[in-house]
Design an enzyme around this catalytic site. Structure first.
Site, PDB file in Angstrom:
ATOM      1  N   CYS A  46       0.665  -1.169  -0.055  1.00  0.00           N
ATOM      2  CA  CYS A  46       0.092  -0.007   0.083  1.00  0.00           C
ATOM      3  C   CYS A  46       0.791   1.391  -0.193  1.00  0.00           C
ATOM      4  O   CYS A  46       0.502   2.225  -0.832  1.00  0.00           O
ATOM      5  CB  CYS A  46      -1.041   0.000   1.297  1.00  0.00           C
ATOM      6  SG  CYS A  46      -1.844   1.343   1.223  1.00  0.00           S
ATOM      7  N   CYS A  51      -1.468   1.569  -3.069  1.00  0.00           N
ATOM      8  CA  CYS A  51      -2.619   2.718  -2.864  1.00  0.00           C
ATOM      9  C   CYS A  51      -1.863   4.116  -2.748  1.00  0.00           C
ATOM     10  O   CYS A  51      -2.491   5.095  -3.523  1.00  0.00           O
ATOM     11  CB  CYS A  51      -3.265   2.379  -1.508  1.00  0.00           C
ATOM     12  SG  CYS A  51      -3.627   0.601  -1.133  1.00  0.00           S
ATOM     13  N   LYS A  54      -0.007   5.339  -6.064  1.00  0.00           N
ATOM     14  CA  LYS A  54      -1.085   5.245  -7.205  1.00  0.00           C
ATOM     15  C   LYS A  54      -1.914   6.479  -6.953  1.00  0.00           C
ATOM     16  O   LYS A  54      -2.447   7.017  -8.095  1.00  0.00           O
ATOM     17  CB  LYS A  54      -1.902   3.939  -7.163  1.00  0.00           C
ATOM     18  CG  LYS A  54      -2.811   4.003  -7.931  1.00  0.00           C
ATOM     19  CD  LYS A  54      -3.576   2.729  -7.781  1.00  0.00           C
ATOM     20  CE  LYS A  54      -4.731   3.016  -6.502  1.00  0.00           C
ATOM     21  NZ  LYS A  54      -5.503   1.696  -6.302  1.00  0.00           N
ATOM     22  N   TYR A 183      -9.592  -3.618 -11.188  1.00  0.00           N
ATOM     23  CA  TYR A 183      -9.386  -2.134 -10.777  1.00  0.00           C
ATOM     24  C   TYR A 183      -8.013  -1.686 -10.650  1.00  0.00           C
ATOM     25  O   TYR A 183      -7.932  -0.510 -11.185  1.00  0.00           O
ATOM     26  CB  TYR A 183      -9.729  -2.147  -9.202  1.00  0.00           C
ATOM     27  CG  TYR A 183      -8.774  -2.477  -8.182  1.00  0.00           C
ATOM     28  CD1 TYR A 183      -7.942  -1.932  -7.826  1.00  0.00           C
ATOM     29  CD2 TYR A 183      -8.840  -3.928  -7.662  1.00  0.00           C
ATOM     30  CE1 TYR A 183      -7.055  -2.324  -6.612  1.00  0.00           C
ATOM     31  CE2 TYR A 183      -7.878  -4.109  -6.791  1.00  0.00           C
ATOM     32  CZ  TYR A 183      -7.088  -3.478  -6.438  1.00  0.00           C
ATOM     33  OH  TYR A 183      -6.195  -3.844  -5.373  1.00  0.00           O
ATOM     34  N   GLU A 187      -7.707   1.560 -13.193  1.00  0.00           N
ATOM     35  CA  GLU A 187      -7.162   2.793 -12.663  1.00  0.00           C
ATOM     36  C   GLU A 187      -5.875   3.372 -13.421  1.00  0.00           C
ATOM     37  O   GLU A 187      -5.771   4.462 -13.676  1.00  0.00           O
ATOM     38  CB  GLU A 187      -6.709   2.533 -11.120  1.00  0.00           C
ATOM     39  CG  GLU A 187      -7.890   2.502 -10.360  1.00  0.00           C
ATOM     40  CD  GLU A 187      -7.396   1.924  -8.940  1.00  0.00           C
ATOM     41  OE1 GLU A 187      -8.383   2.173  -8.027  1.00  0.00           O
ATOM     42  OE2 GLU A 187      -6.558   1.381  -8.565  1.00  0.00           O
ATOM     43  N   HIS A 441     -28.059  20.248  -0.327  1.00  0.00           N
ATOM     44  CA  HIS A 441     -28.223  20.658  -1.509  1.00  0.00           C
ATOM     45  C   HIS A 441     -27.831  22.008  -1.701  1.00  0.00           C
ATOM     46  O   HIS A 441     -27.362  23.126  -0.920  1.00  0.00           O
ATOM     47  CB  HIS A 441     -29.798  21.051  -1.773  1.00  0.00           C
ATOM     48  CG  HIS A 441     -30.112  21.798  -3.284  1.00  0.00           C
ATOM     49  ND1 HIS A 441     -30.139  20.977  -4.449  1.00  0.00           N
ATOM     50  CD2 HIS A 441     -30.537  22.911  -3.691  1.00  0.00           C
ATOM     51  CE1 HIS A 441     -30.122  21.653  -5.423  1.00  0.00           C
ATOM     52  NE2 HIS A 441     -30.597  22.700  -4.930  1.00  0.00           N
ATOM     53  N   GLU A 446     -27.094  14.133  -2.651  1.00  0.00           N
ATOM     54  CA  GLU A 446     -28.453  14.386  -2.239  1.00  0.00           C
ATOM     55  C   GLU A 446     -29.361  13.214  -2.972  1.00  0.00           C
ATOM     56  O   GLU A 446     -30.637  12.871  -2.516  1.00  0.00           O
ATOM     57  CB  GLU A 446     -28.918  15.615  -2.604  1.00  0.00           C
ATOM     58  CG  GLU A 446     -29.035  16.252  -3.846  1.00  0.00           C
ATOM     59  CD  GLU A 446     -29.488  17.692  -4.085  1.00  0.00           C
ATOM     60  OE1 GLU A 446     -30.643  17.966  -3.480  1.00  0.00           O
ATOM     61  OE2 GLU A 446     -28.850  18.492  -4.229  1.00  0.00           O
TER      62      GLU A 446
END
Length: 460
Positions: A46, A51, A54, A183, A187, A441, A446
């Protein structure tokens, strides 16, 4: 088990990645005498080659699009902007060094002994180091993580790189073929395209991100093509040929793809070879994953394993939680098994993906009738620049009790949004409770509390 005073350490951890470091520090906090051995760099996949670096590259890759396509709609113009790969690479490397140093310092501050050496298990309570020394421990924890899978049977595959090497390139290639559709492949396809590389994605299936909700897969696949990434499906590498100008990738369907570079992202294997598992009777799966029970205990009672080497759910936060549960169970006096169900996760595609719970297909297979609420729309941020990126939001609701059992988002801030939504899904909130929550909002999030109409598939 023999009294711990007969051993050099109460706990010996093999691997100083996220799971191993958390287990080591927490066990030390419970009063255990702990050592951790790391053959490469403290921080694991990681921090060092996953992670963290990256995500930093992903941030960098977004600036060009922001300046060229988004900013002008808001009155901003940028002249003379240019990208310099060595600057980015070196800055990312410096941040990785900083974080690795923090991990090491935290271990030392927790009174954990750090051993910079490879370790091999030689018995239920013994480990041999690459320095030649043998160390004993009451409990051994394997936390060695995983490694990129390389299809060695493909001729010329030695010319390819993996996600391990991509961070260290002297120069970015002008073109690249990325083999894979998970993934990691997705990515890197987006981020390299954002950095100016001509990208082709090669995937054996029909749509990327196998295992994700089908609407998410189709949405991300469409964004890949919309960003100018060529996607070649239903075929794989047959051989790789090196030329004076780059590589020619020969595919099993007869096609060829000429690029300067080839990156493999076709899966990861547990990093368990050479650890001595066979000699001491630690059972493994056929792919090398170490078999463990709910408490991360292997077939040898004094040996445990956490993280990607067990191939349960290969995510950094999961490895950390498994390491914490191990420490609480073995040294904290509180048996604790980590619940691997309903874990929120993200794919840092562009735009990013966030998902938690069951896909529509899996929900129908498990529970039968489900209600689907979904919407696609262009976020307000992209209206004035006339940017065509669209947002997908989808809720999967169990009909029997109105519980939201899946949430899937593709769009700006999806990874951030899904962390909060994951709490609601993990703890079984109903669609009515979602609806009773007042919207914030104007936000894209939302929509999660304003979708009222059930989705009805079109009549073909």
């Amino acid at each position: 088990m023999t009294d711990a005073t007969a051993y050099d350490f109460d706990l010996f951890v093999i691997g100083a990645g996220s799971g191993g470091v958390r287990a080591a520090r927490m066990s030390a906090a419970y009063g255990a005498k702990v050592a951790v051995a790391e053959e490469y760099r403290i921080g694991g996949t990681c921090v060092i080659r996953g992670c963290v670096p990256k995500k930093l590259l992903i941030y960098a890759s977004e600036f060009g699009h922001e300046m060229a396509d988004i900013a002008p709609g808001y009155g901003w113009t940028f002249e003379g902007a240019r990208f310099d790969w060595p600057t980015l690479r070196d800055n990312v490397g410096a941040e990785v060094d900083r974080l690795s140093g923090i991990y090491a310092r935290n271990l030392r501050n927790s009174c954990v002994s750090i051993i910079q050496a490879r370790a091999e298990i030689t018995g239920p309570h013994s480990v041999k180091l690459s320095t030649g020394e043998t160390v004993t421990a009451k409990v051994i924890l394997i936390a060695t993580g995983g490694k990129p899978y390389v299809p060695s049977e493909v001729p010329g595959i030695e010319h390819a790189i993996t996600s391990n090497e991509i961070f260290l390139l002297d120069a970015l290639p002008k073109s690249i073929l990325i083999a894979g559709g998970g993934y990691i492949a997705v990515e890197f396809a987006f981020l390299l395209k954002g950095l100016g590389v001509d990208v082709t994605l090669l995937y054996r299936g029909d749509t990327v991100l196998r295992g994700f909700d089908d609407d998410v897969r189709l949405h991300v696949h469409g964004e890949l093509k919309r960003k100018g990434i060529r996607v070649v499906t239903h075929t794989v590498l047959a051989s790789v040929e090196k030329t004076e100008t780059g590589l020619i990738s020969h595919l099993v369907n007869g096609q060829t793809v000429k690029t300067e570079a080839l990156m493999l992202a076709v899966g990861r294997d547990p990093y368990s070879d050479g650890l001595g598992c066979e000699s001491v009777g630690v059972a493994r799966e056929t792919n090398g994953a170490i078999k463990v029970d709910a408490f991360s205990q292997t077939s040898v009672p004094s040996i445990y394993a956490v993280g990607d080497v067990t191939n349960r759910m290969n995510l950094t936060p999961v490895a950390i939680r498994e390491g914490a549960c191990f420490a609480a169970t073995v040294f904290g006096g509180t048996p604790m098994a980590f619940d691997h169900d309903t874990i929120a996760t993200a794919v840092f595609s562009q735009p990013p993906t966030g998902t938690v719970g069951l896909s529509e297909a899996d929900a129908r297979a498990k529970y039968g009738p489900v209600d689907i609420y979904k919407t696609t729309f262009r976020p307000m941020r992209y209206v004035m620049p006339n940017e065509e990126t669209r947002m997908l939001m989808k809720l999967v609701v169990r009909q029997s009790d109105d519980v939201v059992i899946g949430c899937h988002i593709v769009g700006p801030d999806a990874a951030e949004i899904i962390q909060a939504v994951g709490i609601a899904v993990k703890h079984g909130l109903t669609k009515a409770q979602f609806d009773a929550t007042c919207a914030v909002h104007p936000t894209v999030a939302e929509e999660l509390v304003t979708m009222k109409d059930k989705w009805v598939p079109p009549i073909l």
